[in-house]
Design an enzyme around this catalytic site. Structure first.
Site, PDB file in Angstrom:
ATOM      1  N   ALA A  10      29.110  81.579  39.333  1.00  0.00           N
ATOM      2  CA  ALA A  10      30.109  80.808  38.590  1.00  0.00           C
ATOM      3  C   ALA A  10      29.872  80.845  37.088  1.00  0.00           C
ATOM      4  O   ALA A  10      30.698  80.369  36.311  1.00  0.00           O
ATOM      5  CB  ALA A  10      30.113  79.353  39.073  1.00  0.00           C
ATOM      6  N   CYS A  11      28.759  81.438  36.655  1.00  0.00           N
ATOM      7  CA  CYS A  11      28.388  81.466  35.242  1.00  0.00           C
ATOM      8  C   CYS A  11      28.718  82.827  34.630  1.00  0.00           C
ATOM      9  O   CYS A  11      28.238  83.862  35.096  1.00  0.00           O
ATOM     10  CB  CYS A  11      26.890  81.180  35.118  1.00  0.00           C
ATOM     11  N   GLY A  12      29.505  82.833  33.561  1.00  0.00           N
ATOM     12  CA  GLY A  12      29.879  84.078  32.894  1.00  0.00           C
ATOM     13  C   GLY A  12      28.682  84.824  32.332  1.00  0.00           C
ATOM     14  O   GLY A  12      28.613  86.053  32.415  1.00  0.00           O
ATOM     15  N   ARG A  15      27.027  86.503  35.229  1.00  0.00           N
ATOM     16  CA  ARG A  15      27.827  87.660  35.690  1.00  0.00           C
ATOM     17  C   ARG A  15      27.678  88.836  34.736  1.00  0.00           C
ATOM     18  O   ARG A  15      27.525  89.987  35.172  1.00  0.00           O
ATOM     19  CB  ARG A  15      29.303  87.274  35.829  1.00  0.00           C
TER      20      ARG A  15
END
Length: 141
Positions: A10-12, A15
């Site tokens: 969920a963390c950019g 990712r």
């Protein structure tokens, strides 16, 4: 090369870091630490290997940091590590472990410090459009 990323999908930033590792042609071991947190000993080792203090490895934003009273300066590293293991959202991410070292990859391009430079041969752009590597795979940032 063995690479392990403690990842939050969920963390950019997490990712982007994972994408940079894969851009190097490496398929890492991906540990979704919110589902499978590291042991207290492993977490302490990663933090030390990354050159951080336990406080520097705690995530405050979007966590119950304040509610749990973790800003209290009298808390020991052992107490903070216990809180991070009990409530893994407190572990700042992504932590990446490679044969070349361990880093908290914030920003994501920090991972370039612990990956072989010659693994990159083409451009890389983060999700937000920020260029990290040029067309020849050389670091821009």
């Amino acid at each position: 090369m063995t690479v392990t990323i403690y990842h939050n999908p969920a963390c950019g930033t997490s990712r982007n870091t994972l994408d940079l590792i894969r851009h190097a042609g490496i398929e890492p071991v991906v540990i979704e630490y919110l589902k499978a947190p590291p042991s207290k000993e492993d977490l302490a080792t990663m933090i030390a290997d990354a050159g951080l203090t336990v406080r520097q490895a705690i995530r405050e934003k979007g966590t119950p940091y304040e509610e749990l009273g973790l800003a209290d300066p009298t808390l020991t590293d052992d107490q903070l590590l216990d809180a991070m293991i009990t409530t893994p959202v407190l572990i700042n991410r992504p932590l990446v472990v490679t044969d070349m070292g361990t880093r908290l990859c914030r920003p994501s391009e920090v991972v370039l410090d612990i990956l072989p430079a010659d693994a990159f041969t083409s451009a890389f752009v983060k999700e937000d459009g920020e260029a990290v590597l040029d067309a020849e795979g050389k670091r821009i940032v």
